[in-house]
Design a protein around this motif. Structure first.
Motif, PDB file in Angstrom:
ATOM      1  N   ARG A 273       4.116   1.621  -1.071  1.00  0.00           N
ATOM      2  CA  ARG A 273       4.603   1.869  -2.534  1.00  0.00           C
ATOM      3  C   ARG A 273       3.679   2.210  -3.581  1.00  0.00           C
ATOM      4  NH1 ARG A 273       7.591  -2.821  -0.797  1.00  0.00           N
ATOM      5  NH2 ARG A 273       9.953  -2.292  -0.558  1.00  0.00           N
ATOM      6  N   ARG A 274       2.527   1.804  -3.482  1.00  0.00           N
ATOM      7  CA  ARG A 274       1.389   2.300  -4.308  1.00  0.00           C
ATOM      8  C   ARG A 274       1.184   3.777  -4.098  1.00  0.00           C
ATOM      9  NH1 ARG A 274      -3.890  -0.802  -5.920  1.00  0.00           N
ATOM     10  NH2 ARG A 274      -2.210  -2.337  -6.387  1.00  0.00           N
TER      11      ARG A 274
ATOM     12  N   ALA B 140      -7.079  -1.210  -2.940  1.00  0.00           N
ATOM     13  CA  ALA B 140      -5.856  -1.458  -1.882  1.00  0.00           C
ATOM     14  C   ALA B 140      -6.262  -1.550  -0.528  1.00  0.00           C
ATOM     15  CB  ALA B 140      -4.690  -0.662  -2.455  1.00  0.00           C
TER      16      ALA B 140
ATOM     17  N   GLN C 146       0.865  -1.373   0.180  1.00  0.00           N
ATOM     18  CA  GLN C 146      -0.030  -0.086  -0.108  1.00  0.00           C
ATOM     19  C   GLN C 146       0.787   1.330   0.163  1.00  0.00           C
ATOM     20  OE1 GLN C 146      -2.203  -0.955   3.604  1.00  0.00           O
ATOM     21  NE2 GLN C 146      -3.930  -1.465   2.345  1.00  0.00           N
TER      22      GLN C 146
ATOM     23  N   GLU D  86      -8.307   2.998  -7.235  1.00  0.00           N
ATOM     24  CA  GLU D  86      -7.381   1.927  -7.055  1.00  0.00           C
ATOM     25  C   GLU D  86      -6.832   1.865  -5.435  1.00  0.00           C
ATOM     26  OE1 GLU D  86      -3.831   2.625  -9.555  1.00  0.00           O
ATOM     27  OE2 GLU D  86      -5.109   2.576 -11.483  1.00  0.00           O
TER      28      GLU D  86
END
Length: 447
Positions: A296-297, A333, A294, A329
């Protein structure tokens, strides 16, 4: 509600039998789930490369999670006893250890939406970088405790509601800033160009007051009354430092407005339209805990993030048309992206198994009941009577684990002791619907 020890006035010097043990990035804290590192992120402002290195550290050295604190900092948990050198190397590469001797005192919160929304308030984010440089260059500032807090506010009153030790707020005309340490009535006006230097001077004034009082105060509120910081004396010290300052007239509305500031300025989950056709995304991490996936996203969307003191994340600088798909998105997540989420106003301490003092796995218990215990009042789950990480103010529901179940507290009602597991959801839902007017909640919470 229990009163915070630092909030009480003190008639005698504060005596402590130990130094400040607040954890840092180099001073790790031993917990039941391994060692803990607290990494200061001034203003919550973090670039993508630094964020990815933090995720690498969490994966390689810790438990694969990134925890957010109530000061917009980051914690890594589950660290090994011998990982300190490797962690320090990673953090140095990320630019997160600019001055090792000062790393625990870089506690700076700032308005997360400064310069990002359409309110037209001054962008105070440059103050963060300047104050951080000044702090790290000050030998005296190294004597501050790891609990001392600076709040840099763009005028909306969000972070100045957090009971910081030194507060700096844009005064509306983009030319002046209001500065105070401790009592809001003892404020001074300085130019915006001098604002970060003035904030450092206020912190150094506090350190001198600590020495004069012969106390071991860590926070401004802990100073004995006869050594309280005054606006007049602060103005004199600023003048000695070459900063022109004027004592501001007391604001009788300050006390009442402080209680409503949090909800007025806290970023709601969702899309925040910007002034130039761009947009920001505001999301929350359930219970302030993210997986590295999460994390890194979030970091990869625009290569920068802002962490909020309410365990949220703001992603700035998206093209307006890209905001809605990106938000969807993030919802997929597992992040909170809508104001009506059951996690919107729920916080918790670490609890079991990470804390030896905890009497319950508060995070697991919260997950088990929150969908059935919705309500307008915020709720905080505590694993023991210490109530670590609880919200400021009185308008919240307090669940405290005991050997006999949870004690449930809400101001204006008698505590309910030892609530059993099968009654927890309905009891909590009822408490969260206590009359919000009685708690002087802002309109946004009452709705």
């Amino acid at each position: 509600m229990p009163q915070s020890p630092s909030a009480a006035s003190r008639d005698e010097p504060l005596i402590r039998d130990r130094g400040d043990a607040c954890p840092g990035a180099l001073r790790l804290h031993a917990a039941d789930d391994g060692f803990l590192a607290r990494v200061r992120i001034p203003g919550g402002m973090l670039g993508g490369a630094a964020a990815r290195l933090l995720a690498d550290a969490a994966d390689r050295l810790g438990d694969g999670h990134v925890d957010l604190t109530s000061r917009g900092n980051v914690q890594l948990r589950g660290l090994g006893e011998s990982c300190g050198g490797e962690l320090a190397e990673l953090l140095a590469r990320a630019g997160l250890l600019p001055a090792p001797a000062h790393e625990r005192i870089r506690n700076i919160v700032s308005s997360p939406l400064a310069g990002l929304d359409r309110l037209g308030l001054p962008d105070v984010s440059p103050w963060v970088a300047e104050l951080d440089v000044l702090l790290c260059a000050s030998d005296a500032a190294a004597g501050l405790s790891g609990r001392f807090l600076f709040a840099l506010d763009d005028g909306r009153g969000d972070v100045t509601s957090l009971a910081a030790d030194v507060n700096l707020a844009a005064d509306g005309d983009a030319e002046r800033a209001l500065l105070w340490a401790g009592d809001r009535a003892e404020a001074v006006l300085v130019s915006v160009q001098d604002a970060p230097r003035a904030a450092l001077t206020a912190a150094e004034y506090f350190l001198d007051a600590v020495r004069e009082a012969g106390t071991r105060a860590w926070r401004v509120a802990e100073l004995p009354p006869e050594h309280a910081l005054s606006g007049a004396r602060l103005a004199e010290r600023l003048a000695d430092a070459g900063v022109f300052a004027v004592v501001a007239a007391p604001d009788p509305s300050a006390a009442s407005s402080a209680g409503s500031a949090r909800s007025a300025g806290t970023p709601e989950p969702g899309i925040v339209p910007g002034p130039d056709g761009t947009a920001s995304l505001s999301v929350l991490a359930p219970l302030g805990r993210l997986t590295t996936a999460q994390w890194r996203r979030l970091a990869g969307l625009t290569d920068r993030v802002r962490l909020t003191p309410w365990r949220g994340i703001v992603v700035p600088g998206l093209p307006g048309r890209a905001a809605a798909p990106a938000l969807a998105e993030l919802a997929e997540a597992g992040l909170v992206t809508a104001p009506d989420s059951s996690w919107r106003s729920v916080t918790a301490c670490t609890g079991k198994p990470g804390c030896a003092k905890a009497l319950a796995d508060v995070r697991a218990d919260a997950r088990a009941v929150m969908e059935r215990a919705r309500g307008p009042l915020p709720v905080h789950w505590s694993g023991c009577e210490r109530r670590c990480g609880h919200p400021r103010g009185s308008a919240w529901v307090d669940l405290v684990a005991t050997p006999a179940g949870y004690d449930l507290h809400v101001e204006g009602r008698a505590p309910r002791r030892g609530v059993p597991e099968h009654e927890l959801a309905p009891a909590l839902a009822d408490a969260r619907h206590a009359d919000p007017v009685r708690h002087n909640l802002p309109d946004s919470v009452q709705k």
